[in-house]
Design a protein around this motif. Structure first.
Motif, PDB file in Angstrom:
ATOM      1  N   CYS A 192       1.838  11.469   9.422  1.00  0.00           N
ATOM      2  CA  CYS A 192       0.201  10.353   8.865  1.00  0.00           C
ATOM      3  C   CYS A 192       0.640   9.589   8.371  1.00  0.00           C
ATOM      4  O   CYS A 192       1.859   9.341   6.333  1.00  0.00           O
ATOM      5  N   ILE A 193       0.449   7.841   8.346  1.00  0.00           N
ATOM      6  CA  ILE A 193       1.305   7.514   7.783  1.00  0.00           C
ATOM      7  C   ILE A 193       0.929   6.937   6.205  1.00  0.00           C
ATOM      8  O   ILE A 193       1.082   6.790   5.296  1.00  0.00           O
ATOM      9  N   SER A 194      -0.905   8.070   5.867  1.00  0.00           N
ATOM     10  CA  SER A 194      -1.317   7.932   4.299  1.00  0.00           C
ATOM     11  C   SER A 194      -1.214   8.702   3.151  1.00  0.00           C
ATOM     12  O   SER A 194      -0.881   8.589   2.345  1.00  0.00           O
ATOM     13  N   GLU A 195      -1.060  10.231   3.931  1.00  0.00           N
ATOM     14  CA  GLU A 195      -0.517  10.774   3.591  1.00  0.00           C
ATOM     15  C   GLU A 195       1.133  10.519   2.686  1.00  0.00           C
ATOM     16  O   GLU A 195       1.544  10.910   1.928  1.00  0.00           O
ATOM     17  N   ALA A 196       1.617   9.878   3.666  1.00  0.00           N
ATOM     18  CA  ALA A 196       3.361  10.091   3.437  1.00  0.00           C
ATOM     19  C   ALA A 196       3.264   8.577   2.706  1.00  0.00           C
ATOM     20  O   ALA A 196       4.254   8.217   1.432  1.00  0.00           O
ATOM     21  N   LEU A 197       2.474   7.514   2.056  1.00  0.00           N
ATOM     22  CA  LEU A 197       1.721   6.392   1.315  1.00  0.00           C
ATOM     23  C   LEU A 197       2.020   7.111   0.005  1.00  0.00           C
ATOM     24  O   LEU A 197       2.254   6.028  -0.548  1.00  0.00           O
TER      25      LEU A 197
ATOM     26  N   LEU B  74       6.839   7.953   2.188  1.00  0.00           N
ATOM     27  CA  LEU B  74       7.306   6.450   3.208  1.00  0.00           C
ATOM     28  C   LEU B  74       7.093   5.103   2.271  1.00  0.00           C
ATOM     29  O   LEU B  74       6.228   5.018   1.237  1.00  0.00           O
ATOM     30  N   PHE B  75       8.273   4.774   1.715  1.00  0.00           N
ATOM     31  CA  PHE B  75       8.785   3.423   1.022  1.00  0.00           C
ATOM     32  C   PHE B  75       8.796   1.957   1.794  1.00  0.00           C
ATOM     33  O   PHE B  75      10.148   2.459   2.167  1.00  0.00           O
TER      34      PHE B  75
ATOM     35  N   GLY C  75       5.853   9.882  -6.082  1.00  0.00           N
ATOM     36  CA  GLY C  75       7.066  10.065  -6.566  1.00  0.00           C
ATOM     37  C   GLY C  75       7.945  10.569  -5.985  1.00  0.00           C
ATOM     38  O   GLY C  75       8.521  10.936  -6.181  1.00  0.00           O
ATOM     39  N   ASP C  76       7.409  11.257  -4.460  1.00  0.00           N
ATOM     40  CA  ASP C  76       8.188  12.206  -4.006  1.00  0.00           C
ATOM     41  C   ASP C  76       9.178  11.247  -2.931  1.00  0.00           C
ATOM     42  O   ASP C  76       8.662  11.166  -2.072  1.00  0.00           O
TER      43      ASP C  76
ATOM     44  N   ALA D 224       1.239  -1.246  -0.014  1.00  0.00           N
ATOM     45  CA  ALA D 224      -0.024  -0.118  -0.086  1.00  0.00           C
ATOM     46  C   ALA D 224       1.130   1.300   0.033  1.00  0.00           C
ATOM     47  O   ALA D 224       2.470   1.241   0.474  1.00  0.00           O
ATOM     48  N   ILE D 225       0.046   2.161  -0.149  1.00  0.00           N
ATOM     49  CA  ILE D 225      -0.850   2.899  -1.029  1.00  0.00           C
ATOM     50  C   ILE D 225      -0.336   2.690  -2.497  1.00  0.00           C
ATOM     51  O   ILE D 225       0.150   3.214  -2.477  1.00  0.00           O
TER      52      ILE D 225
END
Length: 340
Positions: free
Chosen positions: A296-301, A313-314, A307-308, A20-21
């Protein structure tokens, strides 16, 4: 090679792990299933690109999942299996299960917690399986499932070298997952067992098979194929920085309440010392301490799938250190299956 899972078969001993995501996107899942393996769609915010995602993530996720599943079905040409992975810690977990049961997905696997009531929501026609980190966890699940007169149709044992969320405490990260594999195989009897976390090479896969595993689960290796959801330029840049020693594979803290493994970019370094408040909370994870979390894990994913490199979060496992280039799913699977 034929591996029977419930009343269906796959021809290669490979599960593509859900990411995800948007990383294990419809094209990746279709490509793996088309090779007669198991492709896995993630049920963690697949609707992130839908226009109404921020206002109504539940409906957006369901809509996107149906679209992705239809695409994967058509492009896989009836080969392999298509599963979905739902994290136990997501909000509205039971409602998502009820929805998934209404689709034509082949089955549901659950990690990030113990899916003790999974058989209650998923019909006997579908495949069900837990993702576990230990024999102890599997025993608890199987004991609970007795009242439903169900056993897992497959078991995924995930070790500490896997990318993403881990079911280990820090003091257990050096566990030998192959020792745990022996225990799981003995407990599972005839149930197919797949092992993940550091098995994305021909040598590692053959070692697991030799020990009695039915197959392996691979996430990171497929993340760096052409078909995955990450932009190709981002894949190439990340690999270049990793191979040059500028980016490392590390253990990090997740707002989900679990340890995780990923790439130590600027975001990961920042979140160790400061809080990065979410722009908007969509209440996606039950265990997230929203007032205290440092990102926020959703924003990071979502930043990652866009591609940021600095703010995404990779998630990635230890296999990332041995990947030299981006290749197609077909080329990667051919390499995994090559005789040596």
């Amino acid at each position: 090679m034929n591996i029977k899972i419930k009343n269906k078969y796959i021809n290669i001993p490979i599960i593509q792990g859900a990411m995800a995501i948007g990383m294990s996107n419809k094209s990746l899942v279709a490509a793996v299933a088309n090779r007669a393996g198991i492709g896995t769609l993630s049920m963690v915010n697949p609707g992130y690109a839908q226009e109404d995602f921020m206002k109504n993530p539940f409906e957006a996720n369901k809509r996107a999942f149906i679209e992705d599943l239809k695409f994967a079905r058509e492009k896989s040409n009836g080969r392999g299996l298509i599963l979905t992975n739902l994290m136990h810690v997501v909000e509205r977990f039971n409602e998502y299960l009820e929805f998934l049961n209404s689709t034509d997905v082949d089955g549901v696997v659950v990690g990030a917690g113990l899916p003790l009531e999974l058989p209650k929501y998923i019909s006997e026609e579908k495949i069900i399986g837990p993702i576990v980190s230990s024999e102890r966890a599997l025993k608890i699940i199987m004991k609970k499932w007795v009242k439903y007169k169900r056993k897992p149709d497959l078991i995924i044992l995930e070790g500490p070298k896997a990318g993403g969320h881990l079911g280990f405490k820090r003091e257990d990260l050096k566990i030998n997952i192959l020792d745990e594999l022996k225990k799981i195989i003995k407990l599972s009897e005839e149930i197919p067992v797949f092992v993940g976390g550091g098995f994305g090479s021909p040598q590692a896969m053959k070692k697991a098979l030799k020990m009695g595993a039915s197959g392996v689960q691979i996430g990171t290796g497929f993340l760096f194929t052409e078909e995955s959801g990450m932009p190709k330029s981002t894949k190439e840049k990340l690999l270049k920085e990793i191979n040059n020693g500028n980016l490392k594979n590390v253990i990090l803290e997740s707002p989900v309440g679990l340890l995780a493994r990923g790439i130590e970019n600027k975001l990961v370094k920042r979140m160790k010392s400061e809080k990065i408040p979410p722009k908007r909370c969509i209440s996606c994870i039950k265990t997230c301490k929203r007032k205290d979390t440092n990102y926020c894990i959703s924003e990071a994913l979502i930043n990652a799938v866009k591609g940021d490199i600095d703010n995404g979060l990779f998630f990635a496992g230890t296999d990332v250190e041995n990947i030299e280039k981006v290749r197609s799913v077909d080329d990667y699977i051919d390499w995994l299956l090559e005789e040596k």
